[in-house]
Scaffold this motif. Structure first.
Motif, PDB file in Angstrom:
ATOM      1  N   GLN A  81       0.813  -1.235   0.000  1.00  0.00           N
ATOM      2  CA  GLN A  81       0.000   0.000   0.000  1.00  0.00           C
ATOM      3  C   GLN A  81       0.838   1.273   0.000  1.00  0.00           C
ATOM      4  O   GLN A  81       0.529   2.232  -0.683  1.00  0.00           O
ATOM      5  N   SER A  85       4.886   3.256  -6.429  1.00  0.00           N
ATOM      6  CA  SER A  85       3.949   2.622  -7.362  1.00  0.00           C
ATOM      7  C   SER A  85       4.434   2.693  -8.810  1.00  0.00           C
ATOM      8  O   SER A  85       5.118   3.633  -9.210  1.00  0.00           O
ATOM      9  N   GLN A 108       4.263  -1.265  -5.504  1.00  0.00           N
ATOM     10  CA  GLN A 108       2.802  -1.264  -5.697  1.00  0.00           C
ATOM     11  C   GLN A 108       2.433  -1.186  -7.184  1.00  0.00           C
ATOM     12  O   GLN A 108       2.774  -0.202  -7.853  1.00  0.00           O
TER      13      GLN A 108
END
Ligand SMILES: Cc1cc2nc3c(=O)[nH]c(=O)nc-3n(C[C@H](O)[C@H](O)[C@H](O)COP(=O)(O)OP(=O)(O)OC[C@H]3O[C@@H](n4cnc5c(N)ncnc54)[C@H](O)[C@@H]3O)c2cc1C
Length: 533
Positions: A81, A85, A108
């Motif tokens: 989380q 990313s 991510q």
């Protein structure tokens, strides 16, 4: 000690545990029998070369030691989380396996796909099959799981280079595929089982903090051209929303023509490549069984028989492609006004039909005539393959009544330039109509198919028959374009952070090779992010 032994059993005995055990014991010495703790089937294949087909089996026998199952692959996935990313465009096998690998590497994944989730996608497939309506964002090629979801789910690849196949198969088993795929020499899942496996992979990604957005079509790239080495910062979705990531994996498959245009618009190199085009050929499955097994009726334990055929005609390969025993022909167009067919099957492979692509290799040098034709207003030979592919698909569509009904011809009639007076039954739900395929196909493709089919009849007695018919057109065997990437960094040579991946980039041809490429690209992404630290 583990002793590997080879067994050869009749179809009946190969499905009888007592008979298998007896055959194993027969292969052991007395001392080995006493100390045997267990045995494990590691490979199973049908050998139909002799008069009576047999199952060949490889068995690992555990003597004085216990079998320990391998650790689940999913044990490596981390919670991501709050980690860096990375964008993944495309939720096909390349995109989903890249995402799983990113989870293992503590990154991510944010997945964007133009299509819908497997369940919602099913309605759009029904609309193509029953009403002839093609949604350009949700169809047999686009949507969750990519082109592989509603396919035959064959899981073999000729590529041994990209990494081991077993972890891919084990990942599929951990997500609900039958464990038989771990031992079958020619594993397949079937389009009734694949959607569940795909949905389970999605759940794993979400459970570990990855994000997945459906109906998110990437329509532009966000680039940073301020430095001497330009990079990608993110993408625009549906012309409105922006997404940013530390890198972008482009896994959009062989039918995302708009992505090639987008790269071209940004002056990012794309390259034309060879591909193949032709038809689907459909026989009664019982005929293929008779040819391959030399038995009037297939034994209950034998799978629907398949084949692979290849020959050279006038310096071009003509070959069968993506054979679906006991399968169905499906409409695989990705835009209205096109007719494209492909094949799939259910896990039991129990339809009364066998179908296969039957295609001719197309080389870029065959397409010089397209130099002066435009693709979406662009005159560049790099698009010649796409122009050619689309022209054939549109011609096939225009020959019909505006639905997805497909032109077809019995194969002896085709080879003799005769329009079939009538047609046989077919698995193709939108229906077929008789048409002179020799005139609808490009001449260099039709001529070679006409020479190859009788040759295949000599190799397989009974194959060249008017009981079989061809259906047009099988045009999406692979992409006519490649998105280049650096051999080491796996990034586009002109754009830092952009990782072309899977079949659409020209680095895979099938579910397993696309999945393996996804994993490899994810590892390359991690290297880039580590280097940036
Ligand atoms: C009917 C059929 C049957 C097949 N049978 C088999 C088989 O039995 N065995 C086998 O190995 N292979 C089979 N194939 C081929 C196999 O499915 C592909 O080789 C494989 O899926 C390629 O994986 P990929 O992830 O590279 O691309 P794809 O699976 O094509 O996935 C690309 C994804 O990108 C998405 N996308 C495209 N453009 C955009 C955009 N602009 N923005 C956001 N998302 C986008 C699409 O929606 C799609 O989900 C079959 C294909 C078809 C069509």
């Amino acid at each position: 000690m583990i002793k590997r032994i080879n067994l050869s059993l009749s179809p009946e005995d190969s499905h009888d545990e007592t008979k298998i055990r007896a055959a194993v014991i027969e292969h052991l010495q007395a001392s080995e029998r006493i100390n045997m703790t267990s045995y494990r089937l590691v490979r199973k294949s049908v050998d139909a070369r002799s008069r009576q087909p047999v199952f060949r089996m490889q068995v690992d026998v555990y003597i004085t030691e216990q079998y320990t199952p391998p650790q689940p692959i999913s044990i490596n996935y981390q919670q991501v989380q709050h980690k860096k990313s990375v964008l993944i465009v495309g939720a096909g096998p390349a995109g989903y396996f890249a995402a799983l690998q990113l989870l293992a590497l503590g990154i991510q994944p944010i997945i964007l796909d133009r299509g819908k989730d497997v369940r919602a996608r099913r309605r759009d497939l029904k609309a193509i099959q029953q009403d002839g309506v093609v949604d350009p964002n949700s169809n047999y090629c686009f949507g969750e799981g990519g082109a592989g979801t509603y396919s035959d789910g064959k899981l073999y690849t000729r590529s041994k280079k990209r990494g081991k196949i077993e972890p891919i198969l084990r990942t599929l088993v951990e997500h609900g595929a039958t464990s038989e795929i771990l031992i079958d020499a020619h594993p397949h899942i079937g389009s009734n089982k694949l959607p569940k496996v795909v949905a389970n992979i999605r759940q794993t990604i979400i459970d570990h903090g990855g994000l997945i957005h459906f109906e998110h079509k990437v329509t532009d790239f966000i680039l940073d051209r301020t430095s001497s080495s330009p990079s990608i910062r993110g993408v625009v979705v549906n012309d409105t929303k922006e997404f940013f990531g530390a890198a972008t994996i482009l896994a959009t498959g062989h039918s995302a023509r708009d992505i090639y245009l987008l790269l071209y618009k940004h002056q990012l190199r794309i390259e034309s490549k060879d591909f193949a085009l032709g038809v689907r050929i459909e026989h009664p499955q019982s005929l293929i069984d008779q040819i391959q097994y030399r038995q009037k009726k297939r034994a209950l334990q034998l799978p629907a028989a398949s084949y692979a055929l290849v020959c050279q005609v006038e310096k071009r390969g003509v070959f069968s492609f993506c054979m679906c025993p006991g399968g169905l022909i499906v409409p695989a167009a990705t835009a209205p006004g096109e007719l494209v067919v492909n094949g799939m099957s259910l896990s039991r492979r129990d339809s009364p039909y066998s179908n296969s692509g039957m295609v001719v290799a197309v080389e870029t040098k065959d397409l010089a005539a397209y130099n002066n034709k435009s693709y979406e207003g662009i005159y560049d030979p790099v698009f010649n393959g796409l122009k050619f592919q689309q022209e054939v698909e549109q011609k096939m569509f225009a020959a019909g009544d505006g639905s997805q009904q497909a032109p077809a011809q019995r194969i002896v009639d085709f080879c003799q330039n005769k329009t079939s007076k009538n047609l046989g039954n077919t698995s193709y739900i939108p229906g077929i109509y008789s048409a002179p395929m020799q005139n609808l196909l490009p001449a260099f493709v039709a001529n070679r198919l006409q020479k190859a089919l009788p040759e295949f009849g000599k190799k397989k007695k009974g194959y060249y028959t008017n009981e079989a018919q061809i259906v047009g057109t099988e045009s999406r065997t692979s992409s006519p374009l490649r998105i280049p990437r650096d051999a080491e960094s796996l990034m586009h040579p002109q754009l830092k952070g952009l990782f072309p991946c899977g079949e659409g980039a020209g680095f895979a041809g099938g579910i397993v090779s696309a999945a393996m490429d996804g994993e490899n690209v994810a590892k390359a992404v991690a290297e880039l992010l580590n280097a940036k630290k």
